[in-house]
Write an enzyme that holds these catalytic residues in place. Structure first.
Site, PDB file in Angstrom:
ATOM      1  N   HIS A  89      39.067  36.019  34.703  1.00  0.00           N
ATOM      2  CA  HIS A  89      40.252  36.436  35.453  1.00  0.00           C
ATOM      3  C   HIS A  89      40.086  36.189  36.955  1.00  0.00           C
ATOM      4  O   HIS A  89      41.079  36.114  37.687  1.00  0.00           O
ATOM      5  CB  HIS A  89      40.552  37.917  35.203  1.00  0.00           C
ATOM      6  CG  HIS A  89      41.929  38.331  35.612  1.00  0.00           C
ATOM      7  ND1 HIS A  89      43.065  37.901  34.977  1.00  0.00           N
ATOM      8  CD2 HIS A  89      42.355  39.133  36.623  1.00  0.00           C
ATOM      9  CE1 HIS A  89      44.127  38.421  35.560  1.00  0.00           C
ATOM     10  NE2 HIS A  89      43.726  39.175  36.563  1.00  0.00           N
ATOM     11  N   TYR A 113      45.716  39.752  44.861  1.00  0.00           N
ATOM     12  CA  TYR A 113      45.042  38.607  44.271  1.00  0.00           C
ATOM     13  C   TYR A 113      44.682  37.553  45.308  1.00  0.00           C
ATOM     14  O   TYR A 113      44.206  36.481  44.967  1.00  0.00           O
ATOM     15  CB  TYR A 113      45.933  37.974  43.190  1.00  0.00           C
ATOM     16  CG  TYR A 113      45.808  38.654  41.857  1.00  0.00           C
ATOM     17  CD1 TYR A 113      45.098  38.079  40.822  1.00  0.00           C
ATOM     18  CD2 TYR A 113      46.391  39.897  41.637  1.00  0.00           C
ATOM     19  CE1 TYR A 113      44.975  38.711  39.595  1.00  0.00           C
ATOM     20  CE2 TYR A 113      46.274  40.541  40.421  1.00  0.00           C
ATOM     21  CZ  TYR A 113      45.567  39.935  39.396  1.00  0.00           C
ATOM     22  OH  TYR A 113      45.441  40.577  38.184  1.00  0.00           O
ATOM     23  N   LYS A 160      53.012  38.124  30.658  1.00  0.00           N
ATOM     24  CA  LYS A 160      52.623  39.533  30.706  1.00  0.00           C
ATOM     25  C   LYS A 160      53.716  40.412  31.295  1.00  0.00           C
ATOM     26  O   LYS A 160      53.933  41.542  30.844  1.00  0.00           O
ATOM     27  CB  LYS A 160      51.342  39.679  31.524  1.00  0.00           C
ATOM     28  CG  LYS A 160      50.834  41.108  31.631  1.00  0.00           C
ATOM     29  CD  LYS A 160      49.571  41.173  32.455  1.00  0.00           C
ATOM     30  CE  LYS A 160      49.084  42.620  32.592  1.00  0.00           C
ATOM     31  NZ  LYS A 160      47.857  42.713  33.407  1.00  0.00           N
ATOM     32  N   ARG A 169      47.176  33.152  33.392  1.00  0.00           N
ATOM     33  CA  ARG A 169      46.371  34.179  32.764  1.00  0.00           C
ATOM     34  C   ARG A 169      45.750  33.663  31.467  1.00  0.00           C
ATOM     35  O   ARG A 169      46.210  32.676  30.884  1.00  0.00           O
ATOM     36  CB  ARG A 169      47.211  35.416  32.446  1.00  0.00           C
ATOM     37  CG  ARG A 169      47.819  36.102  33.660  1.00  0.00           C
ATOM     38  CD  ARG A 169      48.634  37.305  33.210  1.00  0.00           C
ATOM     39  NE  ARG A 169      49.194  38.058  34.325  1.00  0.00           N
ATOM     40  CZ  ARG A 169      50.383  37.816  34.867  1.00  0.00           C
ATOM     41  NH1 ARG A 169      51.139  36.834  34.385  1.00  0.00           N
ATOM     42  NH2 ARG A 169      50.824  38.542  35.878  1.00  0.00           N
ATOM     43  N   ARG A 218      42.033  33.383  38.483  1.00  0.00           N
ATOM     44  CA  ARG A 218      43.412  33.641  38.933  1.00  0.00           C
ATOM     45  C   ARG A 218      43.417  34.048  40.405  1.00  0.00           C
ATOM     46  O   ARG A 218      44.283  33.630  41.175  1.00  0.00           O
ATOM     47  CB  ARG A 218      44.041  34.723  38.058  1.00  0.00           C
ATOM     48  CG  ARG A 218      45.492  35.062  38.391  1.00  0.00           C
ATOM     49  CD  ARG A 218      46.115  35.810  37.225  1.00  0.00           C
ATOM     50  NE  ARG A 218      47.333  36.511  37.563  1.00  0.00           N
ATOM     51  CZ  ARG A 218      48.542  35.957  37.651  1.00  0.00           C
ATOM     52  NH1 ARG A 218      48.690  34.666  37.435  1.00  0.00           N
ATOM     53  NH2 ARG A 218      49.599  36.681  37.946  1.00  0.00           N
ATOM     54  N   HIS A 263      53.511  36.818  39.824  1.00  0.00           N
ATOM     55  CA  HIS A 263      53.313  38.215  40.222  1.00  0.00           C
ATOM     56  C   HIS A 263      54.671  38.891  40.400  1.00  0.00           C
ATOM     57  O   HIS A 263      55.595  38.306  40.981  1.00  0.00           O
ATOM     58  CB  HIS A 263      52.523  38.283  41.531  1.00  0.00           C
ATOM     59  CG  HIS A 263      51.074  37.919  41.368  1.00  0.00           C
ATOM     60  ND1 HIS A 263      50.569  36.704  41.743  1.00  0.00           N
ATOM     61  CD2 HIS A 263      50.040  38.619  40.849  1.00  0.00           C
ATOM     62  CE1 HIS A 263      49.273  36.669  41.473  1.00  0.00           C
ATOM     63  NE2 HIS A 263      48.928  37.809  40.932  1.00  0.00           N
TER      64      HIS A 263
END
Length: 345
Positions: free
Chosen positions: A289, A325, A228, A203, A292, A316
């Site tokens: 982003h 994703y 995150k 990220r 990713r 994740h």
């Protein structure tokens, strides 16, 4: 026994009705209403709860506005959040404080009041995700008030409100020629950052906070102590990722890229524009982003890693999020159906 008494102004005109309930072993309860029928209904409810042994004092909740609760929440709760989340949360609180609902007594707020605020936000053309984030802060405030602030009588009105439906997730992949154009338009730092992002699915915040002390080129890995999702993660490095890191000069600050999260956004925007790639929020735009998404999809297309191995690399929290994703190219699926093996292309 409950007593209902009129409240009068200086001229002796009744301007409201005060209900009082006193029972041995319980704190006295009182509240003022515009109508006598409202006062009587409130008193009956309190007496019923006392008789059934389920009474919880409403005093604090019935003399505190939502705005006052938000101000307390901002003082006591927001500072305990991650630094990256405090700014956005303060912004949500600031907007709640500007709404009429903030002037309401917190105990009187119902689902219909929250739903009205949602309609206001929709009228302001806020996105579904932004509205959900506003509601998440409001919901947590009620949870904290119930558990930590002695307002056990509160009911969380957010739980009964329809949440805006989130739009379908982005499926933008890096197109042919775009990687070369971006790297050609970027300076050395950003070019290496772009390569590392596509090779690791890191990220923006992870890239910005990466320091050389957490990079081990010999072990072909790097360590992210704070991510995150709140969990530390060790990321294995591909040959491409290793090459990009080995190309970068070291600096006294210890930061690998020497760029803040906002600095990365600015540099990305300049390189994207120079490469002739669309920005903004249209389907054709390429966001940082999206790299990713690209990296995660490539793990499935170009390696023999299984689901759990890919999840360990990307970080994740769930397989459901991992699937959001992942956007596989049809041409690769066609080749796999024809017997082709996964591998570098």
């Amino acid at each position: 026994m409950a007593s209902i008494n009129p409240r009068k102004d200086r001229d002796g005109v009744t301007i409201g009705w005060q209900a009082q309930v006193r029972r041995n072993g319980y704190p006295a309860q009182s509240k003022t209403f515009e109508k006598k029928s409202q006062a009587q209904a409130w008193a009956r409810q309190v007496e019923s709860e006392v008789e059934r042994g389920v009474f919880v004092s409403r005093g604090e909740a019935e003399r505190t506005t939502l705005g006052e609760c938000f101000e307390r929440y901002q003082r006591e709760i927001t500072p305990s959040k991650k630094p990256s989340g405090q700014g956005p949360e303060r912004g949500f609180i600031r907007q709640w404080l500007q709404r009429p609902i903030a002037r309401r007594i917190v105990a009187e707020i119902r689902g219909v009041d929250v739903a009205a605020a949602v309609k206001e936000m929709e009228g302001e053309e806020k996105s579904a995700n932004t509205i959900r984030l506003h509601l998440a802060v409001l919901s947590h405030l009620f949870t904290v008030a119930q558990g930590d602030w002695g307002m056990e009588s509160l009911d969380n009105p957010v739980a009964r409100v329809r949440k805006p439906r989130l739009p379908k997730g982005r499926e933008r992949r890096v197109r042919e020629g775009e990687m070369g154009a971006l790297i050609g338009a970027a300076d050395l730092r950003l070019a290496c950052l772009i390569v590392l992002a596509v090779e690791t699915a890191m990220r923006r915040e992870d890239l910005a906070s990466l320091t050389w002390e957490h990079v081990d080129l010999k072990a072909r890995s790097l360590f992210l102590p704070k991510t995150k999702n709140g969990e530390a993660r060790t990321v294995p490095l591909s040959p491409g990722a290793l090459e990009s890191l080995a190309t970068l000069p070291r600096n006294l600050s210890g930061s690998v890229f020497g760029l803040s999260a906002d600095g990365i956004d600015s540099a990305w925007g300049r390189a994207r524009a120079a490469a002739g790639i669309a920005g903004g929020w249209g389907d054709d735009a390429l966001h940082l982003h999206d790299l990713r998404h690209e990296a995660t999809s490539r793990f499935f297309e170009r390696t023999d890693l299984d689901l759990m191995e890919i999840r360990a690399i990307t970080g994740h929290k769930s397989l459901q999020m991992l699937s959001r994703y992942t956007h596989l190219r049809t041409v690769n699926l066609v080749e796999r159906l024809a017997g082709a093996k996964r591998g570098n292309r």
